[in-house]
Design a protein around this motif. Structure first.
Motif, PDB file in Angstrom:
ATOM      1  N   VAL A  87       0.839  -1.202   0.000  1.00 17.53           N
ATOM      2  CA  VAL A  87       0.000   0.000   0.000  1.00 17.53           C
ATOM      3  C   VAL A  87       0.874   1.251   0.000  1.00 17.53           C
ATOM      4  CG1 VAL A  87      -1.719   1.323   1.302  1.00 17.53           C
ATOM      5  CG2 VAL A  87      -1.940  -1.167   1.086  1.00 17.53           C
ATOM      6  N   ILE A  88       1.893   1.274   0.823  1.00 15.39           N
ATOM      7  CA  ILE A  88       2.791   2.430   0.873  1.00 15.39           C
ATOM      8  C   ILE A  88       3.449   2.644  -0.483  1.00 15.39           C
ATOM      9  CG2 ILE A  88       4.951   3.285   1.884  1.00 15.39           C
ATOM     10  CD1 ILE A  88       3.956   2.021   4.558  1.00 15.39           C
ATOM     11  N   GLU A  89       3.841   1.564  -1.147  1.00 11.23           N
ATOM     12  CA  GLU A  89       4.431   1.659  -2.488  1.00 11.23           C
ATOM     13  C   GLU A  89       3.412   2.218  -3.479  1.00 11.23           C
ATOM     14  OE1 GLU A  89       6.878   1.580  -5.737  1.00 11.23           O
ATOM     15  OE2 GLU A  89       7.460   1.329  -3.639  1.00 11.23           O
ATOM     16  N   ALA A  90       2.163   1.742  -3.430  1.00 11.74           N
ATOM     17  CA  ALA A  90       1.118   2.239  -4.340  1.00 11.74           C
ATOM     18  C   ALA A  90       0.882   3.730  -4.135  1.00 11.74           C
ATOM     19  CB  ALA A  90      -0.174   1.461  -4.129  1.00 11.74           C
ATOM     20  N   LEU A  91       0.967   4.184  -2.900  1.00  8.69           N
ATOM     21  CA  LEU A  91       0.704   5.592  -2.596  1.00  8.69           C
ATOM     22  C   LEU A  91       1.816   6.526  -3.054  1.00  8.69           C
ATOM     23  CD1 LEU A  91      -0.958   5.244   0.920  1.00  8.69           C
ATOM     24  CD2 LEU A  91      -2.077   5.708  -1.271  1.00  8.69           C
ATOM     25  N   THR A  92       2.898   5.987  -3.612  1.00  4.89           N
ATOM     26  CA  THR A  92       3.939   6.844  -4.188  1.00  4.89           C
ATOM     27  C   THR A  92       3.595   7.274  -5.609  1.00  4.89           C
ATOM     28  OG1 THR A  92       5.259   4.994  -5.043  1.00  4.89           O
ATOM     29  CG2 THR A  92       5.754   5.746  -2.792  1.00  4.89           C
ATOM     30  N   ASP A  93       2.544   6.686  -6.196  1.00  4.65           N
ATOM     31  CA  ASP A  93       2.111   7.081  -7.535  1.00  4.65           C
ATOM     32  C   ASP A  93       1.774   8.571  -7.517  1.00  4.65           C
ATOM     33  OD1 ASP A  93      -0.174   7.579  -9.594  1.00  4.65           O
ATOM     34  OD2 ASP A  93       0.816   5.725 -10.255  1.00  4.65           O
ATOM     35  N   PRO A  94       2.289   9.342  -8.479  1.00  2.00           N
ATOM     36  CA  PRO A  94       2.049  10.795  -8.466  1.00  2.00           C
ATOM     37  C   PRO A  94       0.567  11.196  -8.447  1.00  2.00           C
ATOM     38  CG  PRO A  94       3.743  10.244 -10.069  1.00  2.00           C
ATOM     39  CD  PRO A  94       3.181   8.937  -9.571  1.00  2.00           C
ATOM     40  N   ALA A  95      -0.311  10.384  -9.021  1.00  3.86           N
ATOM     41  CA  ALA A  95      -1.737  10.730  -9.055  1.00  3.86           C
ATOM     42  C   ALA A  95      -2.385  10.681  -7.674  1.00  3.86           C
ATOM     43  CB  ALA A  95      -2.488   9.797 -10.008  1.00  3.86           C
ATOM     44  N   ILE A  96      -1.793   9.912  -6.751  1.00  5.53           N
ATOM     45  CA  ILE A  96      -2.383   9.777  -5.409  1.00  5.53           C
ATOM     46  C   ILE A  96      -1.361   9.985  -4.298  1.00  5.53           C
ATOM     47  CG2 ILE A  96      -4.297   8.280  -6.106  1.00  5.53           C
ATOM     48  CD1 ILE A  96      -2.522   5.932  -5.057  1.00  5.53           C
ATOM     49  N   SER A  97      -0.229  10.596  -4.619  1.00  9.85           N
ATOM     50  CA  SER A  97       0.833  10.763  -3.619  1.00  9.85           C
ATOM     51  C   SER A  97       0.444  11.709  -2.488  1.00  9.85           C
ATOM     52  CB  SER A  97       2.123  11.240  -4.286  1.00  9.85           C
ATOM     53  OG  SER A  97       1.919  12.513  -4.875  1.00  9.85           O
ATOM     54  N   HIS A  98      -0.700  12.371  -2.592  1.00 12.37           N
ATOM     55  CA  HIS A  98      -1.178  13.254  -1.521  1.00 12.37           C
ATOM     56  C   HIS A  98      -1.983  12.467  -0.478  1.00 12.37           C
ATOM     57  CE1 HIS A  98      -4.023  13.320  -4.882  1.00 12.37           C
ATOM     58  NE2 HIS A  98      -4.970  13.370  -3.960  1.00 12.37           N
ATOM     59  N   TRP A  99      -1.936  11.142  -0.545  1.00 11.83           N
ATOM     60  CA  TRP A  99      -2.577  10.270   0.434  1.00 11.83           C
ATOM     61  C   TRP A  99      -1.506   9.524   1.214  1.00 11.83           C
ATOM     62  CZ3 TRP A  99      -7.721  10.166   1.448  1.00 11.83           C
ATOM     63  CH2 TRP A  99      -8.564  10.794   0.530  1.00 11.83           C
ATOM     64  N   GLU A 100      -1.823   9.194   2.460  1.00 12.28           N
ATOM     65  CA  GLU A 100      -0.911   8.398   3.282  1.00 12.28           C
ATOM     66  C   GLU A 100      -1.706   7.310   3.989  1.00 12.28           C
ATOM     67  OE1 GLU A 100       0.830  11.083   6.090  1.00 12.28           O
ATOM     68  OE2 GLU A 100      -1.083  11.531   7.057  1.00 12.28           O
ATOM     69  N   LEU A 101      -1.042   6.217   4.284  1.00 15.81           N
ATOM     70  CA  LEU A 101      -1.685   5.116   5.002  1.00 15.81           C
ATOM     71  C   LEU A 101      -1.788   5.502   6.471  1.00 15.81           C
ATOM     72  CD1 LEU A 101      -2.801   2.231   4.924  1.00 15.81           C
ATOM     73  CD2 LEU A 101      -0.467   1.426   5.370  1.00 15.81           C
ATOM     74  N   ALA A 102      -3.009   5.573   6.984  1.00 18.86           N
ATOM     75  CA  ALA A 102      -3.245   5.945   8.380  1.00 18.86           C
ATOM     76  C   ALA A 102      -3.396   4.716   9.264  1.00 18.86           C
ATOM     77  CB  ALA A 102      -4.485   6.827   8.490  1.00 18.86           C
ATOM     78  N   ALA A 103      -3.965   3.630   8.704  1.00 21.84           N
ATOM     79  CA  ALA A 103      -4.174   2.417   9.501  1.00 21.84           C
ATOM     80  C   ALA A 103      -4.228   1.200   8.593  1.00 21.84           C
ATOM     81  CB  ALA A 103      -5.466   2.520  10.298  1.00 21.84           C
ATOM     82  N   CYS A 104      -3.738   0.099   9.122  1.00 25.04           N
ATOM     83  CA  CYS A 104      -3.778  -1.202   8.454  1.00 25.04           C
ATOM     84  C   CYS A 104      -4.191  -2.203   9.530  1.00 25.04           C
ATOM     85  CB  CYS A 104      -2.414  -1.544   7.858  1.00 25.04           C
ATOM     86  SG  CYS A 104      -2.320  -3.141   7.033  1.00 25.04           S
ATOM     87  N   GLN A 105      -5.498  -2.425   9.628  1.00 25.34           N
ATOM     88  CA  GLN A 105      -6.038  -3.236  10.716  1.00 25.34           C
ATOM     89  C   GLN A 105      -6.425  -4.618  10.220  1.00 25.34           C
ATOM     90  OE1 GLN A 105      -9.599  -1.620  12.424  1.00 25.34           O
ATOM     91  NE2 GLN A 105      -9.666  -3.141  14.049  1.00 25.34           N
ATOM     92  N   THR A 106      -5.864  -5.660  10.848  1.00 22.84           N
ATOM     93  CA  THR A 106      -6.225  -7.031  10.520  1.00 22.84           C
ATOM     94  C   THR A 106      -7.568  -7.356  11.152  1.00 22.84           C
ATOM     95  OG1 THR A 106      -3.890  -7.670  10.448  1.00 22.84           O
ATOM     96  CG2 THR A 106      -5.505  -9.449  10.680  1.00 22.84           C
ATOM     97  N   LEU A 107      -8.518  -7.778  10.326  1.00 24.79           N
ATOM     98  CA  LEU A 107      -9.852  -8.129  10.808  1.00 24.79           C
ATOM     99  C   LEU A 107      -9.996  -9.630  10.997  1.00 24.79           C
ATOM    100  CD1 LEU A 107     -11.939  -5.719   8.560  1.00 24.79           C
ATOM    101  CD2 LEU A 107     -11.103  -5.332  10.880  1.00 24.79           C
TER     102      LEU A 107
END
Length: 95
Positions: free
Chosen positions: A63-83
């Motif tokens: 997810v962190i790698e995907a969020l480096t895409d310039p189109a969505i780089s203004h997003w950050e991973l806030a939580a990764c919760q195992t359900l």
């Protein structure tokens, strides 16, 4: 494994209620994951079902790698919760 991911805009970006970024994030996650966009306005919340061999650390890294895409780089991973770990058996409902 069933994991719920929550992404938030970084502070410097203006707020936008468009679900387009949620759809872009969804598209950049691995194809082999079953994905469900739960919320796309405000925070983006996505549930992913992965193979049992995938760890939460591996999901977080993808997810962190995907969020480096310039189109969505203004997003950050806030939580990764195992359900849940593993897949539900016959007659069992996923959480």
């Amino acid at each position: 494994m069933l994991v719920e991911l929550t992404m938030r805009r970084t502070a410097e970006e203006p707020f936008n209620n468009s679900p387009v970024d949620g759809i872009r994030i969804l598209a950049l996650l691995p194809e082999k994951w079953r994905k469900d966009l739960r919320q796309a306005t405000g925070d983006v919340v996505i549930r992913v079902h992965t193979d049992e061999r995938v760890t939460s650390a591996q999901i977080r890294a993808e997810v962190i790698e995907a969020l480096t895409d310039p189109a969505i780089s203004h997003w950050e991973l806030a939580a990764c919760q195992t359900l849940a770990t593993g897949r539900p058996g016959p007659g069992e409902a996923a959480p």
